[in-house]
Design a protein around this motif. Sequence first.
Motif, PDB file in Angstrom:
ATOM      1  N   LYS A 144       0.826  -1.211   0.000  1.00  0.00           N
ATOM      2  CA  LYS A 144       0.000   0.000   0.000  1.00  0.00           C
ATOM      3  C   LYS A 144       0.860   1.260   0.000  1.00  0.00           C
ATOM      4  CE  LYS A 144      -3.639  -2.578   0.340  1.00  0.00           C
ATOM      5  NZ  LYS A 144      -4.448  -2.840  -0.880  1.00  0.00           N
ATOM      6  N   CYS A 145       0.234   2.371  -0.350  1.00  0.00           N
ATOM      7  CA  CYS A 145       0.803   3.690  -0.084  1.00  0.00           C
ATOM      8  C   CYS A 145       0.431   4.042   1.349  1.00  0.00           C
ATOM      9  CB  CYS A 145       0.254   4.727  -1.052  1.00  0.00           C
ATOM     10  SG  CYS A 145       0.826   4.535  -2.741  1.00  0.00           S
ATOM     11  N   VAL A 146       1.424   4.151   2.203  1.00  0.00           N
ATOM     12  CA  VAL A 146       1.186   4.369   3.625  1.00  0.00           C
ATOM     13  C   VAL A 146       1.550   5.803   3.989  1.00  0.00           C
ATOM     14  CG1 VAL A 146       1.733   3.627   5.973  1.00  0.00           C
ATOM     15  CG2 VAL A 146       1.676   1.949   4.111  1.00  0.00           C
ATOM     16  N   ALA A 147       0.545   6.564   4.416  1.00  0.00           N
ATOM     17  CA  ALA A 147       0.781   7.898   4.960  1.00  0.00           C
ATOM     18  C   ALA A 147       1.070   7.708   6.436  1.00  0.00           C
ATOM     19  CB  ALA A 147      -0.437   8.791   4.742  1.00  0.00           C
ATOM     20  N   LEU A 172       6.146   4.638   1.485  1.00  0.00           N
ATOM     21  CA  LEU A 172       6.018   5.201   2.822  1.00  0.00           C
ATOM     22  C   LEU A 172       6.183   6.705   2.714  1.00  0.00           C
ATOM     23  CD1 LEU A 172       5.581   3.831   5.574  1.00  0.00           C
ATOM     24  CD2 LEU A 172       8.043   3.994   5.964  1.00  0.00           C
ATOM     25  N   LEU A 173       5.098   7.434   2.979  1.00  0.00           N
ATOM     26  CA  LEU A 173       5.109   8.889   2.846  1.00  0.00           C
ATOM     27  C   LEU A 173       4.850   9.510   4.215  1.00  0.00           C
ATOM     28  CD1 LEU A 173       3.002   8.938  -0.412  1.00  0.00           C
ATOM     29  CD2 LEU A 173       5.418   9.479  -0.229  1.00  0.00           C
ATOM     30  N   PRO A 174       5.736  10.374   4.678  1.00  0.00           N
ATOM     31  CA  PRO A 174       5.635  10.869   6.049  1.00  0.00           C
ATOM     32  C   PRO A 174       4.521  11.884   6.245  1.00  0.00           C
ATOM     33  CG  PRO A 174       7.482  11.903   4.934  1.00  0.00           C
ATOM     34  CD  PRO A 174       6.930  10.867   3.992  1.00  0.00           C
ATOM     35  N   VAL A 175       3.861  11.780   7.396  1.00  0.00           N
ATOM     36  CA  VAL A 175       2.826  12.737   7.787  1.00  0.00           C
ATOM     37  C   VAL A 175       3.322  13.668   8.884  1.00  0.00           C
ATOM     38  CG1 VAL A 175       0.581  12.919   8.970  1.00  0.00           C
ATOM     39  CG2 VAL A 175       0.847  11.392   7.013  1.00  0.00           C
ATOM     40  N   ASP A 176       4.201  13.194   9.768  1.00  0.00           N
ATOM     41  CA  ASP A 176       4.798  14.115  10.744  1.00  0.00           C
ATOM     42  C   ASP A 176       5.270  15.360  10.004  1.00  0.00           C
ATOM     43  OD1 ASP A 176       4.450  12.784  13.108  1.00  0.00           O
ATOM     44  OD2 ASP A 176       6.453  11.919  13.179  1.00  0.00           O
ATOM     45  N   SER A 177       4.952  16.533  10.542  1.00  0.00           N
ATOM     46  CA  SER A 177       5.268  17.760   9.807  1.00  0.00           C
ATOM     47  C   SER A 177       6.764  17.901   9.553  1.00  0.00           C
ATOM     48  CB  SER A 177       4.734  18.985  10.561  1.00  0.00           C
ATOM     49  OG  SER A 177       5.321  19.084  11.840  1.00  0.00           O
ATOM     50  N   GLU A 178       7.583  17.448  10.508  1.00  0.00           N
ATOM     51  CA  GLU A 178       9.031  17.575  10.354  1.00  0.00           C
ATOM     52  C   GLU A 178       9.540  16.688   9.220  1.00  0.00           C
ATOM     53  OE1 GLU A 178       7.773  18.442  14.523  1.00  0.00           O
ATOM     54  OE2 GLU A 178       7.427  16.818  13.096  1.00  0.00           O
ATOM     55  N   GLN A 296      -2.335  15.964   3.334  1.00  0.00           N
ATOM     56  CA  GLN A 296      -2.713  16.049   1.919  1.00  0.00           C
ATOM     57  C   GLN A 296      -1.511  15.787   1.021  1.00  0.00           C
ATOM     58  OE1 GLN A 296      -5.509  19.053   0.551  1.00  0.00           O
ATOM     59  NE2 GLN A 296      -4.203  19.493  -1.222  1.00  0.00           N
ATOM     60  N   HIS A 297      -0.338  16.273   1.403  1.00  0.00           N
ATOM     61  CA  HIS A 297       0.842  16.042   0.581  1.00  0.00           C
ATOM     62  C   HIS A 297       1.145  14.553   0.482  1.00  0.00           C
ATOM     63  CE1 HIS A 297       5.128  15.979  -0.583  1.00  0.00           C
ATOM     64  NE2 HIS A 297       4.794  17.042  -1.281  1.00  0.00           N
ATOM     65  N   ALA A 298       0.989  13.825   1.598  1.00  0.00           N
ATOM     66  CA  ALA A 298       1.244  12.386   1.573  1.00  0.00           C
ATOM     67  C   ALA A 298       0.250  11.654   0.679  1.00  0.00           C
ATOM     68  CB  ALA A 298       1.190  11.828   2.998  1.00  0.00           C
ATOM     69  N   LEU A 299      -1.004  12.096   0.683  1.00  0.00           N
ATOM     70  CA  LEU A 299      -2.031  11.419  -0.109  1.00  0.00           C
ATOM     71  C   LEU A 299      -1.962  11.757  -1.592  1.00  0.00           C
ATOM     72  CD1 LEU A 299      -5.158  11.697   2.242  1.00  0.00           C
ATOM     73  CD2 LEU A 299      -3.712   9.701   1.849  1.00  0.00           C
ATOM     74  N   THR A 300      -1.498  12.931  -1.942  1.00  0.00           N
ATOM     75  CA  THR A 300      -1.549  13.357  -3.350  1.00  0.00           C
ATOM     76  C   THR A 300      -0.186  13.418  -4.030  1.00  0.00           C
ATOM     77  OG1 THR A 300      -1.426  15.704  -2.736  1.00  0.00           O
ATOM     78  CG2 THR A 300      -3.626  14.715  -2.919  1.00  0.00           C
TER      79      THR A 300
END
Length: 418
Positions: A144-147, A172-178, A296-300
């Motif tokens: 999967k694409c994991v946020a 693997l796309l990070p959601v933590d703002s840092e 949103q950046h992680a999802l798109t």
Amino acid sequence: MTGTRLTDSAAAANRQSTKNVAVLGATGSIGTASIDVIRHLDATDPDHQWRLWAASGHQNLACLAAQIRSVRLPPAQIVLSAAAANQGVPDILSTSIPKNPWGVKFGADALCEVASAAEVDYVVAAIVGRAGLESTLAAIDAGKCVALANKETLVVAGTLVRQKMLASSAKLLPVDSEHSAIFQCLSDAGSKPRRLILTASGGPFRTWTTDQMRDATPESALAHPTWDMGRKISIDSATMMNKALEIIEAKYLFDVAADTIEVVVHPQSIIHSMVEFADHSVLAQMSPPDMRMPIQHALTHPRRLPGTSPAIDRTQPLSLSLEPADRERFPALSLGFEVAAAGGTAGAVINAANEVAVGLFLDRQIRFTDIVSACRAILENHHHEPDPPLSRLLELDRWARAETRRWCGLEPVTPCAT
């Protein structure tokens, strides 16, 4: 949360494809923001429909019911993870949405089933703490694409995650703002970074002395000056253990050595992190503190679409400051660098000890400064292993939790398994 529709069903149905999202930990702060983002994208993305295909909740069932009502299409799956949930579908769900159009599942195994379901395109891993590990691993195994908002997955099992990523097509796309900031700075850089610079707000005790922090109350520790977060993450921010965990996460997420990571204090929380390159040029990602932007950046990704997060108000003066991080007052930072360098079993032990110690502080059973002291004591009392399997990590997680309670005087001695 209301049931206001941002677009009508007919307009959404005319778009070419649907993106199905499973939000694990939907009722927390990240989960709630994620559903806001899904609703926004479903209204505005010119190319895709966006559907909350699955959502999980623990105990805040009123919030979960409101979330179900707020989306254009009801979720196909709901997972209730609380221990008492298997007594049956709670009344608040069955009465708030007539005819029960979704399937309801219960427990940890159901989380893994939903995370790996064939229908799911994206998994938002937003369950706080060690509890989110298995479902995140299941999503990775399923390609999967994991946020990723559950940093503990990489803290506990970073090497294992990287191995699984190589064996699957998962992203693997990070959601933590840092980490989102670092990811964005690296996306088009075309050069290996010299240094990753994580920013920290400093939390509510940025200017407090150690003596003052020793007598801190849960109420004062929860009063974060910038971010609105859950209780556990707010305490982690106050001790700066949150930043320690992010150091470990960054090591595995970006495949860098611990000594290439740096932490600076940035009270305004506008610069979310920075990357320095070989020529000493520094790129920074900046935006007002709002988690909907990195979600949103992680999802798109790699697309950038109009979002709901506010822009920086450039009509007003804006001062940004950076301060050195004080490891003497915030010893959690040193722990983070040590654990990142050590790898192996160290992350599982420090994470488990911290989760228990935070809970004890919130229950007023230990002092604020005991949290990090307990973590160091437990870390130093375990037998480090460089390349453990998942079963060993879970075994040490259980040991470290019991050992932390013992260190705090709440349980008898439990020898570390060898």
